[in-house]
Design a protein around this motif. Structure first.
Motif, PDB file in Angstrom:
ATOM      1  N   MET A   1      -6.981  -8.103 -16.186  1.00  0.00           N
ATOM      2  CA  MET A   1      -5.808  -8.283 -15.346  1.00  0.00           C
ATOM      3  C   MET A   1      -6.028  -9.513 -14.487  1.00  0.00           C
ATOM      4  O   MET A   1      -7.055  -9.646 -13.839  1.00  0.00           O
ATOM      5  CB  MET A   1      -5.599  -7.043 -14.481  1.00  0.00           C
ATOM      6  N   HIS A   2      -5.068 -10.412 -14.488  1.00  0.00           N
ATOM      7  CA  HIS A   2      -5.230 -11.666 -13.762  1.00  0.00           C
ATOM      8  C   HIS A   2      -4.137 -11.787 -12.715  1.00  0.00           C
ATOM      9  O   HIS A   2      -2.946 -11.738 -13.025  1.00  0.00           O
ATOM     10  CB  HIS A   2      -5.155 -12.841 -14.730  1.00  0.00           C
ATOM     11  N   GLU A   3      -4.546 -11.928 -11.464  1.00  0.00           N
ATOM     12  CA  GLU A   3      -3.580 -12.029 -10.374  1.00  0.00           C
ATOM     13  C   GLU A   3      -3.103 -13.467 -10.253  1.00  0.00           C
ATOM     14  O   GLU A   3      -3.887 -14.404 -10.251  1.00  0.00           O
ATOM     15  CB  GLU A   3      -4.220 -11.571  -9.067  1.00  0.00           C
ATOM     16  N   CYS A   4      -1.790 -13.636 -10.171  1.00  0.00           N
ATOM     17  CA  CYS A   4      -1.216 -14.977 -10.053  1.00  0.00           C
ATOM     18  C   CYS A   4       0.004 -14.861  -9.148  1.00  0.00           C
ATOM     19  O   CYS A   4       1.101 -14.545  -9.601  1.00  0.00           O
ATOM     20  CB  CYS A   4      -0.836 -15.513 -11.427  1.00  0.00           C
ATOM     21  N   LEU A   5      -0.182 -15.057  -7.840  1.00  0.00           N
ATOM     22  CA  LEU A   5       0.854 -14.739  -6.870  1.00  0.00           C
ATOM     23  C   LEU A   5       1.278 -15.961  -6.079  1.00  0.00           C
ATOM     24  O   LEU A   5       0.439 -16.783  -5.711  1.00  0.00           O
ATOM     25  CB  LEU A   5       0.336 -13.691  -5.872  1.00  0.00           C
ATOM     26  N   PRO A   6       2.578 -16.070  -5.766  1.00  0.00           N
ATOM     27  CA  PRO A   6       2.995 -17.070  -4.784  1.00  0.00           C
ATOM     28  C   PRO A   6       2.384 -16.717  -3.441  1.00  0.00           C
ATOM     29  O   PRO A   6       2.254 -15.541  -3.095  1.00  0.00           O
ATOM     30  CB  PRO A   6       4.526 -16.928  -4.760  1.00  0.00           C
ATOM     31  N   GLN A   7       2.004 -17.716  -2.660  1.00  0.00           N
ATOM     32  CA  GLN A   7       1.328 -17.468  -1.392  1.00  0.00           C
ATOM     33  C   GLN A   7       2.161 -16.593  -0.466  1.00  0.00           C
ATOM     34  O   GLN A   7       1.645 -15.774   0.278  1.00  0.00           O
ATOM     35  CB  GLN A   7       1.016 -18.809  -0.710  1.00  0.00           C
ATOM     36  N   SER A   8       3.490 -16.709  -0.514  1.00  0.00           N
ATOM     37  CA  SER A   8       4.350 -15.995   0.419  1.00  0.00           C
ATOM     38  C   SER A   8       4.354 -14.494   0.203  1.00  0.00           C
ATOM     39  O   SER A   8       4.734 -13.735   1.082  1.00  0.00           O
ATOM     40  CB  SER A   8       5.785 -16.521   0.303  1.00  0.00           C
ATOM     41  N   TYR A   9       3.930 -14.022  -0.968  1.00  0.00           N
ATOM     42  CA  TYR A   9       3.942 -12.593  -1.247  1.00  0.00           C
ATOM     43  C   TYR A   9       2.708 -11.874  -0.710  1.00  0.00           C
ATOM     44  O   TYR A   9       2.698 -10.656  -0.582  1.00  0.00           O
ATOM     45  CB  TYR A   9       4.008 -12.346  -2.759  1.00  0.00           C
ATOM     46  N   GLU A  10       1.647 -12.590  -0.415  1.00  0.00           N
ATOM     47  CA  GLU A  10       0.364 -11.938  -0.167  1.00  0.00           C
ATOM     48  C   GLU A  10       0.358 -11.091   1.095  1.00  0.00           C
ATOM     49  O   GLU A  10      -0.454 -10.181   1.210  1.00  0.00           O
ATOM     50  CB  GLU A  10      -0.755 -12.979  -0.105  1.00  0.00           C
ATOM     51  N   GLU A  11       1.222 -11.409   2.058  1.00  0.00           N
ATOM     52  CA  GLU A  11       1.244 -10.637   3.289  1.00  0.00           C
ATOM     53  C   GLU A  11       2.264  -9.498   3.237  1.00  0.00           C
ATOM     54  O   GLU A  11       2.442  -8.788   4.207  1.00  0.00           O
ATOM     55  CB  GLU A  11       1.557 -11.555   4.477  1.00  0.00           C
ATOM     56  N   ALA A  13       4.149  -5.941   1.511  1.00  0.00           N
ATOM     57  CA  ALA A  13       3.652  -4.600   1.196  1.00  0.00           C
ATOM     58  C   ALA A  13       3.314  -4.427  -0.270  1.00  0.00           C
ATOM     59  O   ALA A  13       2.583  -3.512  -0.631  1.00  0.00           O
ATOM     60  CB  ALA A  13       4.683  -3.558   1.615  1.00  0.00           C
ATOM     61  N   VAL A  14       3.874  -5.244  -1.122  1.00  0.00           N
ATOM     62  CA  VAL A  14       3.581  -5.134  -2.547  1.00  0.00           C
ATOM     63  C   VAL A  14       3.078  -6.469  -3.057  1.00  0.00           C
ATOM     64  O   VAL A  14       3.315  -7.520  -2.455  1.00  0.00           O
ATOM     65  CB  VAL A  14       4.829  -4.700  -3.355  1.00  0.00           C
ATOM     66  N   THR A  15       2.392  -6.397  -4.172  1.00  0.00           N
ATOM     67  CA  THR A  15       1.900  -7.607  -4.810  1.00  0.00           C
ATOM     68  C   THR A  15       2.123  -7.485  -6.306  1.00  0.00           C
ATOM     69  O   THR A  15       2.357  -6.386  -6.824  1.00  0.00           O
ATOM     70  CB  THR A  15       0.406  -7.833  -4.499  1.00  0.00           C
ATOM     71  N   TYR A  16       2.077  -8.595  -6.998  1.00  0.00           N
ATOM     72  CA  TYR A  16       2.370  -8.632  -8.424  1.00  0.00           C
ATOM     73  C   TYR A  16       1.168  -9.192  -9.167  1.00  0.00           C
ATOM     74  O   TYR A  16       0.478 -10.076  -8.669  1.00  0.00           O
ATOM     75  CB  TYR A  16       3.589  -9.527  -8.701  1.00  0.00           C
ATOM     76  N   ARG A  64       4.552  -9.892 -19.049  1.00  0.00           N
ATOM     77  CA  ARG A  64       4.367  -8.529 -18.551  1.00  0.00           C
ATOM     78  C   ARG A  64       3.667  -8.585 -17.207  1.00  0.00           C
ATOM     79  O   ARG A  64       2.727  -9.361 -17.016  1.00  0.00           O
ATOM     80  CB  ARG A  64       3.543  -7.711 -19.554  1.00  0.00           C
ATOM     81  N   PHE A  65       4.116  -7.745 -16.262  1.00  0.00           N
ATOM     82  CA  PHE A  65       3.486  -7.730 -14.948  1.00  0.00           C
ATOM     83  C   PHE A  65       3.607  -6.341 -14.337  1.00  0.00           C
ATOM     84  O   PHE A  65       4.458  -5.535 -14.720  1.00  0.00           O
ATOM     85  CB  PHE A  65       4.099  -8.785 -14.024  1.00  0.00           C
ATOM     86  N   VAL A  66       2.730  -6.082 -13.386  1.00  0.00           N
ATOM     87  CA  VAL A  66       2.700  -4.804 -12.702  1.00  0.00           C
ATOM     88  C   VAL A  66       2.946  -5.038 -11.219  1.00  0.00           C
ATOM     89  O   VAL A  66       2.517  -6.049 -10.656  1.00  0.00           O
ATOM     90  CB  VAL A  66       1.344  -4.086 -12.928  1.00  0.00           C
ATOM     91  N   VAL A  67       3.681  -4.127 -10.597  1.00  0.00           N
ATOM     92  CA  VAL A  67       3.937  -4.170  -9.159  1.00  0.00           C
ATOM     93  C   VAL A  67       3.089  -3.077  -8.518  1.00  0.00           C
ATOM     94  O   VAL A  67       3.140  -1.916  -8.938  1.00  0.00           O
ATOM     95  CB  VAL A  67       5.429  -3.923  -8.850  1.00  0.00           C
ATOM     96  N   MET A  68       2.304  -3.447  -7.513  1.00  0.00           N
ATOM     97  CA  MET A  68       1.399  -2.470  -6.906  1.00  0.00           C
ATOM     98  C   MET A  68       1.272  -2.722  -5.414  1.00  0.00           C
ATOM     99  O   MET A  68       1.687  -3.774  -4.901  1.00  0.00           O
ATOM    100  CB  MET A  68       0.025  -2.547  -7.571  1.00  0.00           C
ATOM    101  N   GLY A  69       0.709  -1.741  -4.726  1.00  0.00           N
ATOM    102  CA  GLY A  69       0.543  -1.849  -3.287  1.00  0.00           C
ATOM    103  C   GLY A  69      -0.428  -2.952  -2.915  1.00  0.00           C
ATOM    104  O   GLY A  69      -1.417  -3.193  -3.607  1.00  0.00           O
ATOM    105  N   ASN A  70      -0.135  -3.625  -1.815  1.00  0.00           N
ATOM    106  CA  ASN A  70      -0.970  -4.723  -1.340  1.00  0.00           C
ATOM    107  C   ASN A  70      -1.880  -4.217  -0.227  1.00  0.00           C
ATOM    108  O   ASN A  70      -1.427  -3.913   0.875  1.00  0.00           O
ATOM    109  CB  ASN A  70      -0.083  -5.858  -0.832  1.00  0.00           C
ATOM    110  N   MET A  71      -3.166  -4.111  -0.509  1.00  0.00           N
ATOM    111  CA  MET A  71      -4.105  -3.600   0.483  1.00  0.00           C
ATOM    112  C   MET A  71      -4.291  -4.565   1.647  1.00  0.00           C
ATOM    113  O   MET A  71      -4.818  -4.210   2.691  1.00  0.00           O
ATOM    114  CB  MET A  71      -5.462  -3.314  -0.166  1.00  0.00           C
TER     115      MET A  71
END
Length: 333
Positions: A1-11, A13-16, A64-71
């Motif tokens: 699984m490889h995380e590839c996120l826009p910086q604005s999403y990291e803060e 509640a969810v991450t992709y 394909r991507f998964v939406v999950m909680g952002n710790m």
């Protein structure tokens, strides 16, 4: 699984995270049981998945991507973030690029591990333990296992005194058996393994290499009758190149196989006879050259220690030797 996120999403509640097809199929298979588990254990600490999606982009490529909680979604200040993959290849960040928003990598992580003193003392200690079968160990422990240096005495009287590694005889040490045999040298995983000296009950002494309790490699053995072999061993028998000196002062230097002279070798007898040629199962076999103590010679072939009749006569002044099928004739010219 490889995380590839826009910086604005990291803060948020969810991450992709984008996933490969194989991971996508695994997640699909596990989701029903995962859903039941999360519903039954609302305070679970495992990752919370909110959605698994597949979309087709223009041109037909599927993503394909998964939406999950952002710790990392917290009101507390996060000083450092790490993306750890257990790898060192390219897993370091340039020091000029590091700031509070940088996601660091494996080699950027520097830490020290400290153990509570009471835990450390309980794990690493010196003591003695007696087993139900009568065996006894005295020495260092790591947890419940012998570790470090210690002495183990079996109920039959056999003794090992030396190094241990997590419950296994490993390192350097010495064995003493009730038969009187002894070993001193390297051991590994409970076996005589490495270099060591074995003194047999018959008075023989072997010094050399071992592999899983048998002589293997280069070594020297003095037998109880004072014969000496020095050379290569394979799985407990002489094999390869080596020299054997009999107590009768006969000497063989050459090749061995399965414990016997085999291949090319030179044999010298105490009476000054000498044979240089080929051997099979300890017997002269093939082409060879034999020199007698009186100066006579034989060039020819042998068949299991017998001359096969294809010979050459060598004149010796007024005498000559002639060999036919193992029979020696001595005559005058």
């Amino acid at each position: 699984m490889h995380e590839c996120l826009p910086q604005s999403y990291e803060e948020q509640a969810v991450t992709y995270a984008f996933v490969a097809l194989r991971a996508y199929l695994i997640l699909l298979k596990m989701l029903p049981n995962y859903y039941k588990h999360v519903c039954s254990h609302e305070n679970t600490l495992i990752t919370k998945f909110f959605g698994l999606h597949e979309i087709t982009l223009k041109g037909g490529r599927k993503v394909r991507f998964v939406v999950m909680g952002n710790m990392f979604c917290t009101e507390l200040r996060i000083h450092h973030r790490y993306d750890l993959k257990g790898s060192s290849q390219g897993r370091i960040t340039s020091k000029d690029e590091i700031n509070e928003n940088t996601t660091l990598k494996d080699l950027d992580l520097s830490y020290e591990f400290h153990m509570d003193k009471s835990w450390r003392e309980s794990l690493f200690k010196i003591g003695e333990k007696v087993f139900p079968n009568g065996d006894r160990y005295a020495g260092s422990f790591k947890g419940l296992l012998p570790h470090g240096k210690g002495k183990y005495t079996w109920s039959d009287g056999t003794v090992y005194d030396g190094e241990w590694d997590h419950g296994k005889v490993t390192g350097a040490g010495n064995f003493r058996w009730t038969s009187g045999a002894t070993y001193e040298g390297e051991v590994s995983g409970g076996y005589l393994h490495g270099c060591g000296t074995f003194n047999g009950t018959d008075g023989s002494i072997y010094r050399g290499a071992w592999r899983i309790n048998v002589q293997h490699g280069l070594g020297r053995k003095q037998y109880c009758n004072l014969d000496i072999y020095e050379g290569s061993w394979k799985e407990g028998v002489k094999e390869g190149s080596g020299r054997y000196d009999w107590s009768t002062e006969d000497t063989y230097i050459g090749n061995w196989k399965a414990g016997n002279m085999c291949g090319r070798g030179v044999m010298k007898w105490a009476n000054s006879d000498m044979y240089d040629g080929f051997w099979l199962d300890g017997l002269k076999h093939g082409s060879g050259f034999y020199r007698f103590s009186d100066g006579g010679y034989y060039f020819g072939t042998w068949s299991r220690d017998l001359k096969d009749g294809q010979e050459h006569s060598i004149l010796l002044g007024a005498k000559f030797h002639l060999y036919q099928t193992g029979i020696a004739l001595l005559g005058t010219m």
